[in-house]
Scaffold this motif. Structure first.
Motif, PDB file in Angstrom:
ATOM      1  N   ASP A  29       0.842  -1.183   0.000  1.00  0.00           N
ATOM      2  CA  ASP A  29       0.000   0.000   0.000  1.00  0.00           C
ATOM      3  C   ASP A  29       0.885   1.243   0.000  1.00  0.00           C
ATOM      4  O   ASP A  29       1.108   1.858   1.044  1.00  0.00           O
ATOM      5  CB  ASP A  29      -0.923   0.004   1.219  1.00  0.00           C
ATOM      6  CG  ASP A  29      -1.827   1.226   1.263  1.00  0.00           C
ATOM      7  OD1 ASP A  29      -1.972   1.901   0.230  1.00  0.00           O
ATOM      8  OD2 ASP A  29      -2.361   1.526   2.337  1.00  0.00           O
ATOM      9  N   CYS A  31       0.333   4.185  -1.020  1.00  0.00           N
ATOM     10  CA  CYS A  31      -0.376   5.401  -0.620  1.00  0.00           C
ATOM     11  C   CYS A  31      -0.432   5.516   0.899  1.00  0.00           C
ATOM     12  O   CYS A  31      -0.266   6.609   1.449  1.00  0.00           O
ATOM     13  CB  CYS A  31      -1.787   5.421  -1.217  1.00  0.00           C
ATOM     14  SG  CYS A  31      -1.777   5.503  -3.027  1.00  0.00           S
ATOM     15  N   LEU A  34       2.933   6.722   1.996  1.00  0.00           N
ATOM     16  CA  LEU A  34       3.090   8.157   1.738  1.00  0.00           C
ATOM     17  C   LEU A  34       2.316   8.988   2.754  1.00  0.00           C
ATOM     18  O   LEU A  34       2.800  10.022   3.209  1.00  0.00           O
ATOM     19  CB  LEU A  34       2.628   8.502   0.317  1.00  0.00           C
ATOM     20  CG  LEU A  34       3.559   8.065  -0.804  1.00  0.00           C
ATOM     21  CD1 LEU A  34       2.904   8.304  -2.159  1.00  0.00           C
ATOM     22  CD2 LEU A  34       4.887   8.806  -0.719  1.00  0.00           C
ATOM     23  N   LEU A  35       1.130   8.531   3.106  1.00  0.00           N
ATOM     24  CA  LEU A  35       0.336   9.261   4.094  1.00  0.00           C
ATOM     25  C   LEU A  35       1.044   9.268   5.450  1.00  0.00           C
ATOM     26  O   LEU A  35       1.105  10.306   6.120  1.00  0.00           O
ATOM     27  CB  LEU A  35      -1.065   8.664   4.214  1.00  0.00           C
ATOM     28  CG  LEU A  35      -2.022   9.406   5.133  1.00  0.00           C
ATOM     29  CD1 LEU A  35      -2.207  10.851   4.695  1.00  0.00           C
ATOM     30  CD2 LEU A  35      -3.374   8.694   5.171  1.00  0.00           C
ATOM     31  N   TYR A  38       3.807  11.746   5.254  1.00  0.00           N
ATOM     32  CA  TYR A  38       3.247  13.097   5.274  1.00  0.00           C
ATOM     33  C   TYR A  38       2.934  13.513   6.713  1.00  0.00           C
ATOM     34  O   TYR A  38       3.280  14.607   7.146  1.00  0.00           O
ATOM     35  CB  TYR A  38       1.990  13.104   4.407  1.00  0.00           C
ATOM     36  CG  TYR A  38       1.529  14.441   3.882  1.00  0.00           C
ATOM     37  CD1 TYR A  38       2.362  15.250   3.122  1.00  0.00           C
ATOM     38  CD2 TYR A  38       0.225  14.872   4.089  1.00  0.00           C
ATOM     39  CE1 TYR A  38       1.926  16.450   2.603  1.00  0.00           C
ATOM     40  CE2 TYR A  38      -0.224  16.069   3.570  1.00  0.00           C
ATOM     41  CZ  TYR A  38       0.625  16.860   2.829  1.00  0.00           C
ATOM     42  OH  TYR A  38       0.181  18.045   2.312  1.00  0.00           O
ATOM     43  N   PRO A  65      -2.856  14.266  -0.218  1.00  0.00           N
ATOM     44  CA  PRO A  65      -3.204  13.498   0.972  1.00  0.00           C
ATOM     45  C   PRO A  65      -4.215  14.254   1.827  1.00  0.00           C
ATOM     46  O   PRO A  65      -4.090  15.456   2.028  1.00  0.00           O
ATOM     47  CB  PRO A  65      -1.868  13.355   1.706  1.00  0.00           C
ATOM     48  CG  PRO A  65      -0.822  13.610   0.683  1.00  0.00           C
ATOM     49  CD  PRO A  65      -1.427  14.547  -0.310  1.00  0.00           C
ATOM     50  N   GLU A  85       3.522  15.291  -1.674  1.00  0.00           N
ATOM     51  CA  GLU A  85       2.314  15.574  -2.460  1.00  0.00           C
ATOM     52  C   GLU A  85       2.517  15.192  -3.926  1.00  0.00           C
ATOM     53  O   GLU A  85       1.621  14.626  -4.558  1.00  0.00           O
ATOM     54  CB  GLU A  85       1.938  17.054  -2.334  1.00  0.00           C
ATOM     55  CG  GLU A  85       1.468  17.426  -0.945  1.00  0.00           C
ATOM     56  CD  GLU A  85       1.475  18.923  -0.674  1.00  0.00           C
ATOM     57  OE1 GLU A  85       1.814  19.722  -1.584  1.00  0.00           O
ATOM     58  OE2 GLU A  85       1.137  19.304   0.461  1.00  0.00           O
ATOM     59  N   ARG A  87       4.606  12.881  -5.108  1.00  0.00           N
ATOM     60  CA  ARG A  87       4.623  11.410  -5.202  1.00  0.00           C
ATOM     61  C   ARG A  87       3.219  10.852  -5.072  1.00  0.00           C
ATOM     62  O   ARG A  87       2.869   9.876  -5.728  1.00  0.00           O
ATOM     63  CB  ARG A  87       5.547  10.821  -4.133  1.00  0.00           C
ATOM     64  CG  ARG A  87       7.010  11.119  -4.452  1.00  0.00           C
ATOM     65  CD  ARG A  87       7.946  10.482  -3.497  1.00  0.00           C
ATOM     66  NE  ARG A  87       7.890   9.031  -3.612  1.00  0.00           N
ATOM     67  CZ  ARG A  87       8.342   8.217  -2.680  1.00  0.00           C
ATOM     68  NH1 ARG A  87       8.883   8.680  -1.598  1.00  0.00           N
ATOM     69  NH2 ARG A  87       8.255   6.912  -2.846  1.00  0.00           N
ATOM     70  N   TRP A  88       2.386  11.479  -4.209  1.00  0.00           N
ATOM     71  CA  TRP A  88       0.997  11.069  -4.028  1.00  0.00           C
ATOM     72  C   TRP A  88       0.255  11.160  -5.362  1.00  0.00           C
ATOM     73  O   TRP A  88      -0.432  10.221  -5.780  1.00  0.00           O
ATOM     74  CB  TRP A  88       0.353  11.975  -2.974  1.00  0.00           C
ATOM     75  CG  TRP A  88      -1.060  11.659  -2.639  1.00  0.00           C
ATOM     76  CD1 TRP A  88      -2.173  12.109  -3.289  1.00  0.00           C
ATOM     77  CD2 TRP A  88      -1.531  10.823  -1.577  1.00  0.00           C
ATOM     78  NE1 TRP A  88      -3.302  11.614  -2.695  1.00  0.00           N
ATOM     79  CE2 TRP A  88      -2.934  10.829  -1.643  1.00  0.00           C
ATOM     80  CE3 TRP A  88      -0.908  10.093  -0.584  1.00  0.00           C
ATOM     81  CZ2 TRP A  88      -3.722  10.119  -0.736  1.00  0.00           C
ATOM     82  CZ3 TRP A  88      -1.685   9.390   0.308  1.00  0.00           C
ATOM     83  CH2 TRP A  88      -3.075   9.400   0.227  1.00  0.00           C
ATOM     84  N   THR A  89       0.412  12.286  -6.034  1.00  0.00           N
ATOM     85  CA  THR A  89      -0.253  12.511  -7.321  1.00  0.00           C
ATOM     86  C   THR A  89       0.306  11.571  -8.392  1.00  0.00           C
ATOM     87  O   THR A  89      -0.451  10.985  -9.162  1.00  0.00           O
ATOM     88  CB  THR A  89      -0.083  13.977  -7.752  1.00  0.00           C
ATOM     89  OG1 THR A  89      -0.616  14.816  -6.720  1.00  0.00           O
ATOM     90  CG2 THR A  89      -0.797  14.257  -9.051  1.00  0.00           C
ATOM     91  N   ARG A  91       1.602   8.626  -8.083  1.00  0.00           N
ATOM     92  CA  ARG A  91       1.171   7.243  -7.860  1.00  0.00           C
ATOM     93  C   ARG A  91      -0.325   7.050  -8.098  1.00  0.00           C
ATOM     94  O   ARG A  91      -0.812   5.938  -8.078  1.00  0.00           O
ATOM     95  CB  ARG A  91       1.513   6.804  -6.443  1.00  0.00           C
ATOM     96  CG  ARG A  91       2.984   6.568  -6.239  1.00  0.00           C
ATOM     97  CD  ARG A  91       3.138   5.577  -5.102  1.00  0.00           C
ATOM     98  NE  ARG A  91       4.509   5.249  -4.865  1.00  0.00           N
ATOM     99  CZ  ARG A  91       5.109   4.169  -5.354  1.00  0.00           C
ATOM    100  NH1 ARG A  91       4.452   3.345  -6.134  1.00  0.00           N
ATOM    101  NH2 ARG A  91       6.365   3.918  -5.063  1.00  0.00           N
ATOM    102  N   CYS A  93      -2.731   8.109  -6.069  1.00  0.00           N
ATOM    103  CA  CYS A  93      -3.404   7.814  -4.801  1.00  0.00           C
ATOM    104  C   CYS A  93      -4.751   8.539  -4.756  1.00  0.00           C
ATOM    105  O   CYS A  93      -4.905   9.608  -5.349  1.00  0.00           O
ATOM    106  CB  CYS A  93      -2.524   8.243  -3.630  1.00  0.00           C
ATOM    107  SG  CYS A  93      -0.986   7.287  -3.509  1.00  0.00           S
TER     108      CYS A  93
END
Length: 119
Positions: A29, A31, A34-35, A38, A65, A85, A87-89, A91, A93
């Motif tokens: 997981d 995401c 990453l959360l 963050y 996130p 942020e 990396r979140w975008t 991937r 997420c």
């Protein structure tokens, strides 16, 4: 004495297995990983402060996130947050699922910046 040592060995092995499972679940997981990063980045950026003016509240990034507690010390750099942020975008997420409560901004409390909720 041997019984206590055996108990300690078994407890250590179980703790190691639990840690490995948590580590591998982060790989499955990304995401969630990453959360967690963050949240840890914001937690590290909350100090030091001496007055409310030393704190800032970051706006929720579009599609980023869904972290409601985005208060940080004004002296902390924004770059580490932007990196997570991005990396979140990248991937893909999911966007935040729940809305944040009404937030009044950031304030300094006991040397750390905190998110102030609107009343």
């Amino acid at each position: 004495m041997h019984r206590a040592a055996r108990y300690l060995l078994v407890a250590s092995a179980l703790a190691g297995v639990a840690g490995a499972l948590l580590l591998f679940s982060t790989f499955r997981d990304p995401c969630g990983g990453l959360l967690r990063r963050y949240v840890a980045t914001y937690d590290a950026a909350k100090a030091p402060c001496h007055a409310d003016a030393d704190c800032v509240f970051d706006p929720l990034p579009p599609g980023g996130p869904g972290l409601c507690d985005r208060a940080r010390a004004a002296s902390s750099a924004r770059a580490p947050f932007e990196a997570v942020e991005a990396r979140w975008t990248a991937r893909g997420c999911p966007a935040p699922g729940a809305a944040c409560p009404p937030i009044a901004g950031a304030r300094c409390q006991q040397g750390r910046c905190v998110t102030a909720l609107a009343r």
